[in-house]
Design an enzyme around this catalytic site. Structure first.
Site, PDB file in Angstrom:
ATOM      1  N   GLU A  62       0.811  -1.216   0.000  1.00 15.91           N
ATOM      2  CA  GLU A  62       0.000   0.000   0.000  1.00 15.91           C
ATOM      3  C   GLU A  62       0.848   1.271   0.000  1.00 15.91           C
ATOM      4  O   GLU A  62       0.790   2.088   0.912  1.00 15.91           O
ATOM      5  CB  GLU A  62      -0.962  -0.017   1.204  1.00 15.91           C
ATOM      6  CG  GLU A  62      -1.921  -1.198   1.152  1.00 15.91           C
ATOM      7  CD  GLU A  62      -2.841  -1.287   2.365  1.00 15.91           C
ATOM      8  OE1 GLU A  62      -2.734  -0.425   3.253  1.00 15.91           O
ATOM      9  OE2 GLU A  62      -3.655  -2.236   2.417  1.00 15.91           O
ATOM     10  N   ASN A 103       1.856  -5.145  -3.069  1.00 14.35           N
ATOM     11  CA  ASN A 103       0.416  -5.358  -2.894  1.00 14.35           C
ATOM     12  C   ASN A 103      -0.274  -4.022  -2.633  1.00 14.35           C
ATOM     13  O   ASN A 103       0.283  -3.149  -1.976  1.00 14.35           O
ATOM     14  CB  ASN A 103       0.219  -6.298  -1.698  1.00 14.35           C
ATOM     15  CG  ASN A 103      -1.206  -6.702  -1.457  1.00 14.35           C
ATOM     16  OD1 ASN A 103      -1.825  -7.336  -2.299  1.00 14.35           O
ATOM     17  ND2 ASN A 103      -1.731  -6.362  -0.288  1.00 14.35           N
ATOM     18  N   GLU A 168      -6.964 -10.146  -1.256  1.00 10.81           N
ATOM     19  CA  GLU A 168      -7.828  -9.845  -0.110  1.00 10.81           C
ATOM     20  C   GLU A 168      -9.276  -9.655  -0.557  1.00 10.81           C
ATOM     21  O   GLU A 168      -9.949  -8.701  -0.174  1.00 10.81           O
ATOM     22  CB  GLU A 168      -7.342  -8.573   0.612  1.00 10.81           C
ATOM     23  CG  GLU A 168      -5.904  -8.637   1.076  1.00 10.81           C
ATOM     24  CD  GLU A 168      -5.451  -7.364   1.777  1.00 10.81           C
ATOM     25  OE1 GLU A 168      -6.322  -6.573   2.199  1.00 10.81           O
ATOM     26  OE2 GLU A 168      -4.232  -7.162   1.909  1.00 10.81           O
TER      27      GLU A 168
END
Length: 456
Positions: A62, A103, A168
């Site tokens: 992130e 990610n 996710e």
């Protein structure tokens, strides 16, 4: 990261319960030249190096804002973007075998954020930085629409030589839950698994939780929930069946199509748009009503004009002064289509110059609680003679602001936006088209997007 309870869905072999692969996030990382960072990575990653159970590490997590800029963090503010490359090099030094991943969220479709991620991964690999895989978190919401270019986005990353994964996945909805929302949610889950199955480099899909009873969503998004494939009583939802059938290669136990939709009614006619409503269909086959396809009657081949998850749609990108005969087919979660509805016939109004001029049709590419990306806004010369410039106007809902745009010169007056061609895309031959895009912000939890696109 939001949960420690995960269900991994492997595209070829089914569903397995697994553990969260350890992560060294952007907020807890430092370059090799920083002793704390080097020590942290060598201790955590090195402890499990050579352990066949740990097959990959989420090295950097992130690091981007939704507009594609770098996200503020201690390490970025202190050391700049180079901390990312150094983190991957440190992880490789500590573990020579495991895959090393980056990610992020809101990167499922092609948008400003995913393009920034793509450019970063491309640059890092060109520098020899060991980035082995890219994770798309996949926190979706049915009220914001599905990123229909998710497969295209996965493939462009795969073409860089990296493995891709959905890491996710959950699909939340505005409560209360009902059968229509369940059906839409099931379609989203199916679409994600199908996209992964279609990309050879996609290693799997991880569902971010097991049961709605313990989902992170209600505590984070007020009034939203029911995001997983088992309900609060541990009962399978239509989304479970959708995932199962997608993993089975499309095999389904639901052969029954939905009932036929009612005759559409047309209204709000403009030179390039029309609104349709119809009586909703029902589905008794078990996979749930997923939505509707709208077609134009044209003889042997009927083009699809649009899709909707409800019994209404606003068709855009139509031609001025043109008669359309349109019908609707319902679809269920298993992909079955109903019979054609009775058709409706309508004629769009004349555009500038009595049927010439241009039209504008907008696509909301991706949305999140506080913003959205609209791309492409397709500008088409609807006449037969070339035009040398165009102007598109549209309206921002109350409380919305424009935060960026590309391929057009944009000005804002109150909630009215005017987009004029750039120097390189103003000339369009008859029937020719070009496009531009923009990003907007809105009050947190909003669902509205801009409307009223006109072109002159």
């Amino acid at each position: 990261m939001h949960s420690s309870s995960l269900l991994r869905v492997l595209a070829s072999v089914g569903m397995l319960v697994t553990f969260l692969l350890p992560a060294v996030s952007a907020e807890a990382s430092a370059p090799l030249r920083h002793p704390r960072r080097s020590h942290h990575i060598s201790q955590v990653v090195g402890r499990y190096a050579g352990n066949a159970t740990v097959v990959s590490w989420d090295v950097v997590n992130e690091v981007f804002d939704d507009n594609g800029g770098m996200r503020t963090s201690f390490w970025y503010n202190t050391l700049g973007q180079s901390f990312i490359a150094d983190a991957f090099r440190a992880a490789r030094a500590a573990d020579s075998d495991a895959r090393l991943c980056i990610n992020d969220y809101n990167v499922e479709g092609v948008n400003a954020k995913s393009t920034a991620m793509y450019n970063l991964v491309s640059s890092l690999r060109q520098q020899g930085v060991p980035v082995d895989c890219v994770g798309f978190q996949g926190h979706l919401a049915i009220q914001y629409g599905f990123p229909n270019d998710i497969q295209q986005n996965m493939q462009r990353f795969a073409d860089l030589g990296v493995q891709v994964r959905v890491t996710e996945l959950d699909v939340r909805m505005q409560m209360p839950r009902d059968s229509s929302k369940d059906a839409t949610q099931a379609t989203y889950y199916r679409n994600v698994v199908n996209a992964c199955n279609a990309v050879a480099a996609c290693a799997g899909v991880t569902i971010w939780g097991f049961t709605d009873k313990y989902s992170w969503v209600p505590d984070t998004f007020a009034g939203q929930g029911a995001a997983l494939i088992y309900d609060e009583s541990y009962q399978r939802k239509p989304s479970y069946t959708a995932v199962h059938d997608a993993l089975a290669g499309g095999t389904t136990t639901d052969p029954t199509p939905p009932t036929t939709p009612g005759t559409p009614a047309a209204g709000n006619l403009t030179s390039d748009s029309a609104s349709l409503t119809w009586t909703a269909s029902t589905d008794s086959g078990g996979s749930g009503l997923a939505g509707y396809n709208v077609y134009r009657e044209q003889g042997t081949t009927d083009p699809q004009l649009g899709q909707s998850t409800t019994n209404s749609i606003n068709l855009t990108g139509l031609s001025p002064s043109t008669q359309y005969q349109v019908y609707v087919r319902a679809r269920d979660g298993a992909g079955n289509l109903s019979a054609n509805s009775p058709p409706v016939t309508f004629t769009t109004v004349a555009g500038p110059g009595g049927g010439g001029g241009c039209t504008a049709a907008a696509t909301v590419q991706t949305q999140w609680n506080s913003g959205y990306v609209v791309q492409p806004v397709t500008v088409t010369n609807s006449g037969t003679s070339a035009i040398t410039g165009w102007t598109v106007t549209f309206t921002l809902p109350a409380g919305h602001t424009l935060t960026g745009s590309w391929n057009a010169a944009v000005t804002v007056s109150g909630q009215s936006v005017t987009a004029r061609n750039a120097g390189y895309n103003g000339t369009l031959a008859g029937g020719g088209s070009t496009s531009f895009g923009f990003q907007g912000s809105r009050p947190n939890g909003g669902t509205q997007t801009p409307s009223g696109y006109t072109c002159a």
